[in-house]
Design an enzyme around this catalytic site. Structure first.
Site, PDB file in Angstrom:
ATOM      1  N   PRO A  10       4.295  16.688  13.550  1.00 14.26           N
ATOM      2  CA  PRO A  10       3.576  17.437  14.588  1.00 14.26           C
ATOM      3  C   PRO A  10       3.300  18.892  14.189  1.00 14.26           C
ATOM      4  CG  PRO A  10       5.590  16.430  15.460  1.00 14.26           C
ATOM      5  CD  PRO A  10       5.618  16.234  13.988  1.00 14.26           C
ATOM      6  N   ASP A  69      -1.406  17.138   0.305  1.00 16.06           N
ATOM      7  CA  ASP A  69      -0.289  16.928  -0.609  1.00 16.06           C
ATOM      8  C   ASP A  69      -0.008  18.261  -1.279  1.00 16.06           C
ATOM      9  OD1 ASP A  69       1.601  14.999  -1.594  1.00 16.06           O
ATOM     10  OD2 ASP A  69       0.689  15.273  -3.549  1.00 16.06           O
ATOM     11  N   SER A  70       1.253  18.585  -1.418  1.00 12.55           N
ATOM     12  CA  SER A  70       1.570  19.905  -1.948  1.00 12.55           C
ATOM     13  C   SER A  70       2.835  19.860  -2.785  1.00 12.55           C
ATOM     14  CB  SER A  70       1.753  20.895  -0.790  1.00 12.55           C
ATOM     15  OG  SER A  70       2.786  20.449   0.057  1.00 12.55           O
ATOM     16  N   PHE A 149      10.952  26.570   4.588  1.00 13.91           N
ATOM     17  CA  PHE A 149      11.584  25.289   4.261  1.00 13.91           C
ATOM     18  C   PHE A 149      11.482  25.082   2.752  1.00 13.91           C
ATOM     19  CE2 PHE A 149       7.956  22.534   3.148  1.00 13.91           C
ATOM     20  CZ  PHE A 149       6.912  23.366   3.526  1.00 13.91           C
ATOM     21  N   GLY A 150      11.998  23.960   2.300  1.00 16.98           N
ATOM     22  CA  GLY A 150      11.830  23.551   0.899  1.00 16.98           C
ATOM     23  C   GLY A 150      12.278  24.624  -0.088  1.00 16.98           C
ATOM     24  N   LYS A 172       3.306  34.461   5.632  1.00 15.14           N
ATOM     25  CA  LYS A 172       3.258  33.359   4.655  1.00 15.14           C
ATOM     26  C   LYS A 172       1.898  32.657   4.714  1.00 15.14           C
ATOM     27  CE  LYS A 172       5.255  28.939   3.325  1.00 15.14           C
ATOM     28  NZ  LYS A 172       6.225  27.870   3.550  1.00 15.14           N
ATOM     29  N   HIS A 177      -0.440  28.745  -0.398  1.00 17.54           N
ATOM     30  CA  HIS A 177      -1.276  27.654  -0.888  1.00 17.54           C
ATOM     31  C   HIS A 177      -1.867  26.858   0.268  1.00 17.54           C
ATOM     32  CE1 HIS A 177       2.810  26.579  -0.149  1.00 17.54           C
ATOM     33  NE2 HIS A 177       2.640  25.287  -0.353  1.00 17.54           N
ATOM     34  N   ARG A 178      -1.023  26.536   1.277  1.00 10.79           N
ATOM     35  CA  ARG A 178      -1.485  25.707   2.389  1.00 10.79           C
ATOM     36  C   ARG A 178      -2.484  26.455   3.260  1.00 10.79           C
ATOM     37  NH1 ARG A 178       2.903  24.630   3.795  1.00 10.79           N
ATOM     38  NH2 ARG A 178       3.256  22.834   2.487  1.00 10.79           N
TER      39      ARG A 178
HETATM   40  P1  IMP Z   1       4.416  16.733   0.711  1.00  4.40           P
HETATM   41  O1  IMP Z   1       4.779  16.731   2.150  1.00  4.40           O
HETATM   42  O2  IMP Z   1       4.320  15.400   0.070  1.00  4.40           O
HETATM   43  O3  IMP Z   1       3.193  17.560   0.455  1.00  4.40           O
HETATM   44  O4  IMP Z   1       5.658  17.391  -0.053  1.00  4.40           O
HETATM   45  C1  IMP Z   1       5.621  18.668  -0.484  1.00  4.40           C
HETATM   46  C2  IMP Z   1       6.982  19.129  -0.983  1.00  4.40           C
HETATM   47  O5  IMP Z   1       6.723  20.289  -1.785  1.00  4.40           O
HETATM   48  C3  IMP Z   1       7.906  19.590   0.131  1.00  4.40           C
HETATM   49  O6  IMP Z   1       8.817  18.614   0.490  1.00  4.40           O
HETATM   50  C4  IMP Z   1       8.595  20.809  -0.477  1.00  4.40           C
HETATM   51  O7  IMP Z   1       9.681  20.394  -1.267  1.00  4.40           O
HETATM   52  C5  IMP Z   1       7.532  21.370  -1.408  1.00  4.40           C
HETATM   53  N1  IMP Z   1       6.700  22.372  -0.706  1.00  4.40           N
HETATM   54  C6  IMP Z   1       5.375  22.264  -0.395  1.00  4.40           C
HETATM   55  N2  IMP Z   1       4.935  23.363   0.255  1.00  4.40           N
HETATM   56  C7  IMP Z   1       6.003  24.172   0.371  1.00  4.40           C
HETATM   57  C8  IMP Z   1       6.188  25.465   0.961  1.00  4.40           C
HETATM   58  O8  IMP Z   1       5.278  26.086   1.549  1.00  4.40           O
HETATM   59  N3  IMP Z   1       7.423  25.971   0.880  1.00  4.40           N
HETATM   60  C9  IMP Z   1       8.460  25.334   0.259  1.00  4.40           C
HETATM   61  N4  IMP Z   1       8.354  24.133  -0.290  1.00  4.40           N
HETATM   62  C10 IMP Z   1       7.131  23.546  -0.246  1.00  4.40           C
END
Ligand code: IMP
Length: 194
Positions: A10, A69-70, A149-150, A172, A177-178
């Site tokens: 969401p 996808d990121s 996160f991440g 941010k 990137h996003r």
């Molecule tokens: P997705 O949801 O398949 O695109 O997974 C992307 C993964 O890349 C996430 O689970 C994070 O580990 C990492 N990631 C992508 N964007 C970010 C961010 O903005 N901050 C931190 N980690 C990110």
């Protein structure tokens, strides 16, 4: 127009809805369009994975579908973890475990890195719109900050002298990137819709 977001998240829906609301586009989660597909991310690139997700949901719903996808690409690791960012180190690790592993693997390596986000929108008539956003930075030597996160606590932005985890969501979003991919996507979609 109605767009289906190939996601169960969401937060991603809120992000996309906000940026597309000005264009009169309604976005819903795949579940709200009656779609329950789990797409395996088997692609070797962000483009391939976002395309796999968007195409599967477009085909299942019969509506235009959008997916993102990121991931994080480190120069010192030949672009890893890249498309494997969410799965880096295997299923036993959490976010902190993954960035600790990254810090370990980067010992003695160059610290340059970038976050990448690719958004793909597939239309039932076969048309495709793709937008890519990148944010360059470096990998810090230790985690700092508690936001995001991440990999945010270890992703350092030299121009701001802060990690992503030390930025407010607005700060941010302005450089991430996003944020860049979303804004580029909104522009391309607006041009496509005329
Ligand atoms: P997705 O949801 O398949 O695109 O997974 C992307 C993964 O890349 C996430 O689970 C994070 O580990 C990492 N990631 C992508 N964007 C970010 C961010 O903005 N901050 C931190 N980690 C990110």
């Amino acid at each position: 127009m109605k767009l289906v977001l190939a996601s169960k998240n969401p937060k991603k829906l809120a992000e996309l809805s906000t940026i597309l609301s000005g264009l009169g586009i309604e976005v819903c989660l795949q579940a709200d369009a009656g779609v329950d597909v789990e797409v395996e991310e088997t692609g070797a690139t962000f483009e391939e994975n976002s395309m796999l997700k968007a195409k599967a949901v477009m085909e299942a719903s019969g509506l235009p579908a959008v997916a993102d996808d990121s991931g994080l690409c480190c120069d010192g690791l030949n672009g890893a973890p890249g498309v494997y960012s969410a799965r880096y180190g295997g299923p036993g690790l959490d976010d902190a475990g993954r960035y600790r592993l990254l810090l370990e693997n980067l010992r003695g390596q160059t610290r340059a890195a970038k976050f990448v986000s690719v958004i793909t929108c597939c239309f039932p008539n076969g048309d495709v719109i793709t937008a890519r956003g990148e944010c360059p930075g470096t990998i810090a030597f230790a985690p700092q900050g508690s936001g995001g996160f991440g990999y945010d606590p270890v992703f350092f932005v030299p121009s701001l002298k802060k990690t992503f985890a030390q930025l407010s969501p607005e700060e941010k979003n302005a450089i991430s990137h996003r944020g860049k991919a979303l804004r580029a996507f909104a522009e391309k979609l607006e041009a496509y819709l005329g």
